[in-house]
Design an enzyme around this catalytic site. Structure first.
Site, PDB file in Angstrom:
ATOM      1  N   SER A  53      93.946  86.541 -25.915  1.00 26.65           N
ATOM      2  CA  SER A  53      95.351  86.262 -26.190  1.00 26.65           C
ATOM      3  C   SER A  53      95.512  85.563 -27.549  1.00 26.65           C
ATOM      4  CB  SER A  53      95.960  85.460 -25.041  1.00 26.65           C
ATOM      5  OG  SER A  53      97.366  85.545 -25.050  1.00 26.65           O
ATOM      6  N   ASP A 167      97.753  90.815 -20.686  1.00 28.59           N
ATOM      7  CA  ASP A 167      97.089  89.672 -21.311  1.00 28.59           C
ATOM      8  C   ASP A 167      95.697  89.435 -20.713  1.00 28.59           C
ATOM      9  OD1 ASP A 167      96.398  86.781 -21.761  1.00 28.59           O
ATOM     10  OD2 ASP A 167      98.331  86.816 -22.787  1.00 28.59           O
TER      11      ASP A 167
END
Length: 317
Positions: A53, A167
């Site tokens: 991320s 994610d």
């Protein structure tokens, strides 16, 4: 025999090569920049990077040789620019397309293939259908970043062949087991994915109401009851709070399974996922925490070295 024992007790030269792992954590990941600054200032050589991320973003900027350009850009980001990078998408799977932020970054740092970077780099995304992690080690840097930052309910998922990517923090927020290693390096982890119960909405209560009202996008979100300017608790913040707990637990499990030589733990309860206008403050926190972690590590190393020297002196008598 004595000479052989003395030789085995000879203190080794301090390890300086670093395999660096950067966690997820939204804007709090800007602390990764400060961590990198201190590692370099203290004479550590980063030879490989893995991230998830926001850790993927900072790691990619560093591995591609463009971290200074990214830092210069971040120093210009204010709340207004943060709002302008949110491209609203009214759909059931997400709030933002996630294209505007990637296009803005491309203007600052050109795209490249991961395999052409200055050092080994990889980042993590999550396959929403299988629940397994997807490790990017080649291909477009920005394709990998975009998949890794696909925060559920906020950024649109990324479609790749038959996979739907989210994610990477959902499965491996601190990819200690994925970074490229060499035999004598140090494993260094910077973890900013700690629980953040106090501020989990897109923009916290501290954002002045006139700033919120000036954004057409956020006005739409308010009308949809996704964000309430006077209430930080709603279904969106509840979902993100659950995700935050899960990510933190996964990060702690990763640390237990693959203990780093140096762990920089930065919970930062005061900062929210989208506080990108707090760059200087967050980078400074990264510098301070990393300095303390390195000091503790080097103090421990010195004590071990002194014990070895005392042992050698005793055997030499």
């Amino acid at each position: 025999m004595k000479d052989k024992i003395l030789s085995s007790l000879e203190p080794e030269e301090p390890k300086r090569d670093v395999a660096l792992v950067l966690s997820s954590g939204g804007a709090r990941g800007l602390a990764h920049i400060g961590a990198i600054d201190i590692l370099q200032e203290r004479g550590y050589h980063i030879h490989s990077v893995a991230g998830t991320s926001m850790g993927a973003v900072i790691g990619a900027m560093y591995a591609s040789g463009h971290l200074d350009d990214f830092k210069e850009w971040m120093s210009t980001i204010d709340r207004k620019k943060v709002l302008s990078l949110v491209d609203i998408k009214l759909s059931l799977d997400s709030i933002s397309k996630g294209e505007r932020i990637i296009n803005a970054m491309k203007k600052i740092v050109p795209d490249c293939n991961i395999e052409d970077m200055q050092m080994p780099f990889c980042c993590i995304a999550t396959d929403a259908q299988s629940g397994k992690e997807v490790v990017f080690k080649q291909g477009s840097m920005y394709d990998a970043i975009r998949a890794s930052i696909s925060i559920p309910t906020f950024f649109s998922p990324v479609r790749r062949d038959d996979a739907l990517l989210l994610d990477g923090g959902l499965v491996n927020p601190l990819p200690l087991n994925r970074v490229s290693r060499t035999e004598n390096d140090l494993l260094v982890a910077v973890n900013v994915s700690g629980r953040d119960y106090q501020r989990q909405s897109i923009f916290a209560k501290s954002v002045r109401k006139k700033e919120i009202d000036s954004s057409k996008a956020l006005t739409i979100l308010q009308k949809l009851n996704i964000i309430k300017p006077d209430d930080d608790f709603n279904y969106y913040s509840l979902i993100n709070r659950v995700i935050s707990i899960m990510i933190n637990n996964n990060a702690q499990m990763s640390i237990k399974l693959t203990p780093p030589d140096i762990l920089v733990n930065i919970p930062m309860y005061r900062y929210a996922t989208f506080d990108f206008d707090k760059y200087e403050r967050l980078a400074e926190i990264g510098r301070q925490k990393t300095t303390k972690a390195i000091d503790a590590f080097e103090t421990k190393q010195d004590k071990q070295k002194n014990k070895l020297q005392l042992a050698m002196q005793a055997l030499g008598r």
